[in-house]
Design a protein around this motif. Structure first.
Motif, mmCIF file in Angstrom:
data_model
loop_
_atom_site.group_PDB
_atom_site.id
_atom_site.type_symbol
_atom_site.label_atom_id
_atom_site.label_comp_id
_atom_site.label_asym_id
_atom_site.label_seq_id
_atom_site.Cartn_x
_atom_site.Cartn_y
_atom_site.Cartn_z
ATOM 1 N N THR A 26 19.881 7.140 1.320
ATOM 2 C CA THR A 26 19.513 6.723 0.287
ATOM 3 C C THR A 26 18.821 5.730 0.147
ATOM 4 O OG1 THR A 26 22.052 7.482 0.253
ATOM 5 C CG2 THR A 26 21.550 5.649 -1.219
ATOM 6 N N ILE A 27 19.115 4.530 0.404
ATOM 7 C CA ILE A 27 17.843 3.252 -0.261
ATOM 8 C C ILE A 27 16.629 4.108 -0.198
ATOM 9 C CG2 ILE A 27 16.838 1.500 1.312
ATOM 10 C CD1 ILE A 27 19.122 0.327 2.462
ATOM 11 N N VAL A 28 16.056 4.571 0.483
ATOM 12 C CA VAL A 28 14.592 4.954 0.838
ATOM 13 C C VAL A 28 14.422 6.386 -0.702
ATOM 14 C CG1 VAL A 28 12.649 6.392 1.772
ATOM 15 C CG2 VAL A 28 14.415 4.745 3.120
ATOM 16 N N LEU A 29 15.587 7.140 -1.117
ATOM 17 C CA LEU A 29 15.556 7.758 -1.831
ATOM 18 C C LEU A 29 15.444 6.967 -3.347
ATOM 19 C CD1 LEU A 29 17.536 10.718 -0.975
ATOM 20 C CD2 LEU A 29 15.160 10.884 -0.928
ATOM 21 N N GLU A 30 16.445 6.594 -3.354
ATOM 22 C CA GLU A 30 16.714 5.653 -4.235
ATOM 23 C C GLU A 30 15.334 4.905 -5.086
ATOM 24 O OE1 GLU A 30 18.465 5.458 -6.682
ATOM 25 O OE2 GLU A 30 20.408 6.467 -5.669
ATOM 26 N N THR A 31 14.094 3.834 -3.456
ATOM 27 C CA THR A 31 13.238 3.686 -3.963
ATOM 28 C C THR A 31 12.399 4.030 -4.794
ATOM 29 O OG1 THR A 31 12.642 3.989 -2.691
ATOM 30 C CG2 THR A 31 13.370 1.869 -2.131
ATOM 31 N N ILE A 32 12.810 5.669 -4.817
ATOM 32 C CA ILE A 32 11.401 6.510 -5.059
ATOM 33 C C ILE A 32 12.186 6.598 -6.788
ATOM 34 C CG2 ILE A 32 11.154 9.195 -5.410
ATOM 35 C CD1 ILE A 32 9.616 7.088 -3.466
ATOM 36 N N ALA A 33 13.714 7.190 -6.526
ATOM 37 C CA ALA A 33 14.237 7.384 -7.887
ATOM 38 C C ALA A 33 14.017 6.837 -8.923
ATOM 39 C CB ALA A 33 15.867 8.031 -7.624
ATOM 40 N N ALA A 34 13.803 5.356 -8.940
ATOM 41 C CA ALA A 34 13.772 4.554 -9.910
ATOM 42 C C ALA A 34 12.257 4.554 -10.579
ATOM 43 C CB ALA A 34 14.018 3.060 -8.805
ATOM 44 N N VAL A 35 11.487 5.172 -10.081
ATOM 45 C CA VAL A 35 9.897 5.063 -10.673
ATOM 46 C C VAL A 35 10.041 5.719 -11.753
ATOM 47 C CG1 VAL A 35 7.755 6.055 -10.335
ATOM 48 C CG2 VAL A 35 8.752 4.644 -7.966
ATOM 49 N N PRO A 36 10.495 7.465 -11.331
ATOM 50 C CA PRO A 36 10.262 8.412 -13.021
ATOM 51 C C PRO A 36 10.295 7.621 -14.263
ATOM 52 C CG PRO A 36 10.722 9.365 -10.806
ATOM 53 C CD PRO A 36 11.124 8.308 -10.527
ATOM 54 N N GLY A 37 12.042 6.761 -14.560
ATOM 55 C CA GLY A 37 12.733 6.431 -15.640
ATOM 56 C C GLY A 37 10.918 5.270 -16.718
ATOM 57 N N MET A 38 10.532 4.792 -14.950
ATOM 58 C CA MET A 38 9.572 3.621 -16.270
ATOM 59 C C MET A 38 7.957 4.429 -16.517
ATOM 60 S SD MET A 38 9.978 0.817 -16.059
ATOM 61 C CE MET A 38 10.987 -0.434 -15.529
ATOM 62 N N VAL A 39 7.588 5.408 -15.179
ATOM 63 C CA VAL A 39 6.326 5.255 -15.724
ATOM 64 C C VAL A 39 6.456 6.746 -17.000
ATOM 65 C CG1 VAL A 39 5.170 7.675 -14.500
ATOM 66 C CG2 VAL A 39 5.811 6.143 -13.089
ATOM 67 N N ALA A 40 7.345 6.840 -16.865
ATOM 68 C CA ALA A 40 7.864 8.336 -18.170
ATOM 69 C C ALA A 40 8.092 7.520 -19.804
ATOM 70 C CB ALA A 40 8.975 9.379 -18.063
ATOM 71 N N ALA A 41 9.077 6.123 -19.302
ATOM 72 C CA ALA A 41 9.006 5.113 -20.300
ATOM 73 C C ALA A 41 7.200 4.369 -20.858
ATOM 74 C CB ALA A 41 10.299 3.427 -19.987
ATOM 75 N N THR A 42 6.583 3.750 -19.913
ATOM 76 C CA THR A 42 5.246 3.265 -19.927
ATOM 77 C C THR A 42 4.522 4.535 -20.843
ATOM 78 O OG1 THR A 42 5.285 2.010 -18.099
ATOM 79 C CG2 THR A 42 3.666 2.305 -18.999
ATOM 80 N N ILE A 43 4.539 5.711 -20.470
ATOM 81 C CA ILE A 43 3.153 6.394 -20.756
ATOM 82 C C ILE A 43 3.915 6.955 -22.309
ATOM 83 C CG2 ILE A 43 2.775 9.112 -20.697
ATOM 84 C CD1 ILE A 43 2.540 8.765 -17.980
ATOM 85 N N LEU A 44 5.248 6.861 -22.449
ATOM 86 C CA LEU A 44 5.568 7.083 -23.825
ATOM 87 C C LEU A 44 5.701 5.938 -24.560
ATOM 88 C CD1 LEU A 44 6.767 9.138 -26.024
ATOM 89 C CD2 LEU A 44 9.181 7.840 -25.128
ATOM 90 N N HIS A 45 5.533 5.005 -24.286
ATOM 91 C CA HIS A 45 5.034 3.986 -24.957
ATOM 92 C C HIS A 45 3.521 3.538 -25.163
ATOM 93 C CE1 HIS A 45 5.189 -0.786 -26.045
ATOM 94 N NE2 HIS A 45 3.949 -0.432 -25.565
ATOM 95 N N LEU A 46 3.079 3.927 -24.656
ATOM 96 C CA LEU A 46 1.401 3.791 -24.799
ATOM 97 C C LEU A 46 1.221 5.047 -25.622
ATOM 98 C CD1 LEU A 46 0.340 2.976 -21.582
ATOM 99 C CD2 LEU A 46 0.536 1.288 -23.186
#
Ligand SMILES: [Fe+2]
Length: 219
Positions: free
Chosen positions: A46-66
C-alpha cells in the motif's frame, strides 16, 4: 453536476475502445507487478502504491490549470478538486508510513516508480487526458479492491488492527478510539469517490462535452 455514490464498492467501468483497454491493461499490469513483489505484505504494498496513486490528481490539476490559462477559460472548480484528490492520496500514504517505514529496497522502488510514472503519466495526460483519467479511475477501482482485501485480513485476524494514527482521526473526523480498520474504511470510500470522478471525467472528455461542475458525494 456529477453524483458520486461512495458506498458502491463494486462498480467497474467496462472498457470501450483502445484508450480504455490500454488504461485497464496498464493498471492490471502494475497491480500484478505489485502483487508479485509484495504478496500479502499489504502495508508495504500500500505504501508503494499510494506514492503512485497521489500522482495523477496533481498532474491533471497542473495540465488543466495551464490549459485554462492558455485558453482564458474558467476551470469550473476542477483544479481544486483534482488537487484535493492528490492531497487525499498523500494522506493515505502518511497513515501507513506512520505505522510502518518502508525498507531500503522499497525506498529505491518508490524513487524509480515516481520518476517513471510521473513523467509517463504527464505525457499521457498532455496528449490524451481521457486516457489519463481512465487510468486514474482503474487505479481507484484496484485500490477499492485492495482495501477490501486488507479489511478481510484484519477481520480474519491475520493482520493487526492497531489504534489509528492521530492524523487519520483528524483528517476523517474519526472517534478518538478509532482503529486502523476505521481509517481503511474511510480510505476505501475515498477511492470509490476518486474512481467515479475520474471515470466520469474520462467519459465526458471522450464524448467531447464540457466539464460538469465537480461532484457532490452522497453521504
Ligand atoms: Fe489511496
Amino acid at each position: 453536476m456529477l453524483q458520486i455514490d461512495k458506498t458502491d464498492l463494486t462498480r467497474h467501468h467496462t472498457p470501450s475502445g483502445f484508450s480504455d483497454r490500454f488504461a485497464l491493461a496498464l493498471v492490471r499490469g502494475l497491480g500484478a507487478l505489485a502483487r508479485t513483489l509484495f504478496g500479502r505484505r499489504y502495508g508495504n504494498r500500500t505504501i508503494v502504491l499510494e506514492t503512485i496513486a497521489a500522482v495523477p490528481g496533481m498532474v491533471a490539476a497542473t495540465i488543466l490549470h495551464l490549459k485554462c490559462l492558455r485558453r482564458l477559460q474558467d476551470d469550473r472548480g476542477w483544479v481544486r478538486s483534482l488537487m484535493d484528490e492528490a492531497e487525499t492520496q498523500r494522506t493515505h500514504l502518511m497513515v501507513f508510513v506512520s505505522l510502518d517505514r518502508p525498507n531500503g529496497f522499497e525506498r529505491v522502488l518508490i524513487l524509480l516508480a515516481q520518476g517513471l510514472f510521473y513523467n509517463t503519466h504527464f505525457l499521457i495526460c498532455l496528449f490524451s487526458p481521457r486516457t489519463a483519467h481512465r487510468i486514474a479511475g482503474y487505479f481507484a477501482e484496484d485500490a477499492v479492491r485492495g482495501y477490501g482485501e486488507y479489511l478481510q485480513e484484519i477481520d480474519a485476524g491475520r493482520r493487526e488492527n492497531p489504534p489509528t494514527p492521530d492524523l487519520a482521526i483528524a483528517y476523517w473526523n474519526l472517534s478518538p478510539d478509532a482503529r486502523l480498520r476505521d481509517a481503511i474504511v474511510a480510505m476505501q470510500e475515498d477511492e470509490a469517490i476518486h474512481r467515479d470522478i475520474n471515470h466520469s471525467f474520462a467519459t465526458v472528455l471522450s464524448e467531447g462535452r464540457d466539464l460538469p461542475a465537480p461532484p457532490t458525494p452522497i453521504l
